[in-house]
Enzyme design. Structure first.
Site, PDB file in Angstrom:
ATOM      1  CE1 TYR A 151      -3.276  -2.845   0.694  1.00 23.81           C
ATOM      2  CE2 TYR A 151      -4.553  -0.823   0.702  1.00 23.81           C
ATOM      3  CZ  TYR A 151      -4.485  -2.192   0.595  1.00 23.81           C
ATOM      4  OH  TYR A 151      -5.625  -2.910   0.388  1.00 23.81           O
ATOM      5  CE  LYS A 218       0.969 -16.911   2.128  1.00 19.14           C
ATOM      6  NZ  LYS A 218       0.591 -18.352   2.122  1.00 19.14           N
ATOM      7  CG  ASP A 268      -2.348 -19.870   3.593  1.00 26.66           C
ATOM      8  OD1 ASP A 268      -1.429 -19.712   2.800  1.00 26.66           O
ATOM      9  OD2 ASP A 268      -2.195 -20.425   4.693  1.00 26.66           O
ATOM     10  CG  ASP A 292      -7.889  -3.840   2.236  1.00 28.49           C
ATOM     11  OD1 ASP A 292      -9.018  -3.636   2.710  1.00 28.49           O
ATOM     12  OD2 ASP A 292      -7.512  -3.336   1.161  1.00 28.49           O
TER      13      ASP A 292
END
Ligand code: NAD
Length: 406
Positions: A151, A218, A268, A292
């Site tokens: 971002y 992640k 995930d 987000d």
């Protein structure tokens, strides 16, 4: 203390006069509809709690289409100055202008005021239609890092000379084989930004007696960005909160009484677990892009983005902007039809932040009673058995009446 005027910030504490001036941005599209509904509820809650002793003095500031029409600028300097001067503000949704100097007014506001924590509480109100069987088990607060990650706006377009130059440099310096027709984006994740976000999440969890903070990342794939976020999170938790926390690795079963559990989950699997075992999660600390996705996915479990409030906060400087988490829904603009709950609950979060939790609780109980009466806006009415559809403004009147009932 000064009874009317500016909120100040001294020794990490917000000093709020009885009649604070609070800037607001009405917002584009459905913004004016939901703002006029929300402001009625916020003012009424304060009135019920303090009978005129406390009262918010609203100050309109411009951004988005209204600002562009009146000043030729999407985000006038005076608007940023007002948020800086008055510290705490609230806003409706803003259109993202296409082809202007910045990608999003929201991102611009967050970056200019260094509002590094995006805070989104997600809880269920009984009676609200939900796609899951046990939505009441969802009670989480997401702390999303707001200034870094993909971002940050560090992107180069495919086909440009500077993009090819960067690809060539990366090939020479690191042996990275980046296809010549690639666009390139940079994902910066720093120790300082990660740790200030994690500290905000842990401070919140401790102050509200929450059970755990989970770092969602992640890190299995992106070791030096997402993985580093996780490691820096554990590091600051152990360094600054040693006697108040316990980490996953340190215990076999439940954490000892009175200790905050610090754990982590890969993004995930988090999405799966949040659906299958939402009760395992409480406060979430995560990077910008993960945050987000996670905030909207969790909001869906409790009835959608029309129900979820949000805030962008800098805890070090005492700046905060509270906001509806959904967009401008242009096709419903001016129809007095949409659900104002997201902005109403953002107002409740703001009152809590000001140190006026009694009024925040009033709003929550007013909403609870209104949902229980099944008089709701179209988005909920179409999914609820035996519901009566009411307009946006009527919904806010019902919330006001229900707050007054005690
Ligand atoms: P959106 O949230 O505006 O609308 C998507 C759909 O969700 C709507 O058509 C409507 O069906 C539903 N919806 C949204 N808010 C609702 C409410 N309060 N009550 C009932 N239903 C509601 O998303 P979009 O269409 O992707 O974006 C439209 C514009 O909003 C874009 O310009 C986008 O950049 C902007 N946007 C702004 C913000 C913000 O200011 N924080 C956030 C997201 C999108």
């Amino acid at each position: 203390m000064n009874q009317q005027g500016k909120i100040s910030f001294q020794k990490s504490t917000l000093l709020v006069p009885e009649n604070p001036v609070i800037p607001f941005i009405e917002g584009d599209g459905i913004g004016p509809d939901i703002w006029s509904a929300a402001v009625k509820v916020i003012d009424r809650a304060v009135e019920i709690c303090w009978r005129g002793k406390r009262h918010i003095i609203w100050k309109e500031v411009l951004a988005g289409e209204k600002a562009y029409k009146r000043t030729g600028r999407w985000l006038p300097r005076e608007t940023i100055d007002a948020f800086q001067e008055y510290r705490v503000g609230i806003k409706g949704p803003l259109t993202t202008p296409v082809g202007e100097g910045f990608r999003s007014l929201n991102v611009a506001l967050r970056q200019k005021l260094d509002l590094y924590a995006c805070v989104r509480p997600i809880r269920y109100f009984p009676g609200v239609p939900s796609p899951v069987k046990e939505p009441q088990k969802v009670d989480m607060v997401v702390f999303r890092e707001n200034t870094e990650d993909v971002y940050a706006g560090l992107e180069l377009e495919a086909g440009r000379k500077e993009t090819r130059d960067l690809a060539n440099y990366l090939r020479k310096a690191h042996g990275w084989d980046i296809s010549r027709d690639s666009g390139i984006g940079i994902k910066p994740i720093s120790k300082s930004a990660s740790q200030r976000l994690v500290k905000a999440a842990i401070d919140f969890a401790l102050s509200k007696n929450r059970r755990s903070v989970t770092f969602v990342h992640k890190g299995n794939i992106q070791k030096f960005t997402e993985g580093a976020f996780r490691s820096w999170g554990y590091e600051i938790a152990r360094l600054d909160y040693r006697d108040k926390i316990v980490t996953w690795e340190e215990i076999q079963e439940s954490p000892p009484e009175g200790k905050l559990l610090i754990k982590d989950a890969i993004a995930d699997i988090f999405f799966q677990q949040a659906l299958l075992r939402p009760e395992d999660f409480d406060v979430i600390a995560t990077t910008n892009l993960n945050g987000d996705y996670i905030s909207d996915a969790l909001a869906a479990q409790v009835g959608g983005v029309g129900m979820a409030p949000g805030a962008n906060i800098n805890y070090h400087k005492g700046y905060a902007i509270f906001e509806a988490t959904h967009g401008t829904a242009p096709k419903y603009a001016g129809l007095n039809k949409v659900n104002p709950t997201s902005l109403i609950l953002s107002g409740a979060m703001m009152l809590e932040f000001l140190g006026w939790p009694e009024a925040a609780k009033k709003i929550e109980s007013g909403l609870e009673k209104t949902f229980a009466s099944r008089k709701v806006t179209y988005d909920l009415a179409r999914l609820m058995d035996g519901a009566t559809e009411v307009s946006c403004s009527h919904f806010s009147e019902l919330v006001c009446e229900n707050m007054a009932k005690g």
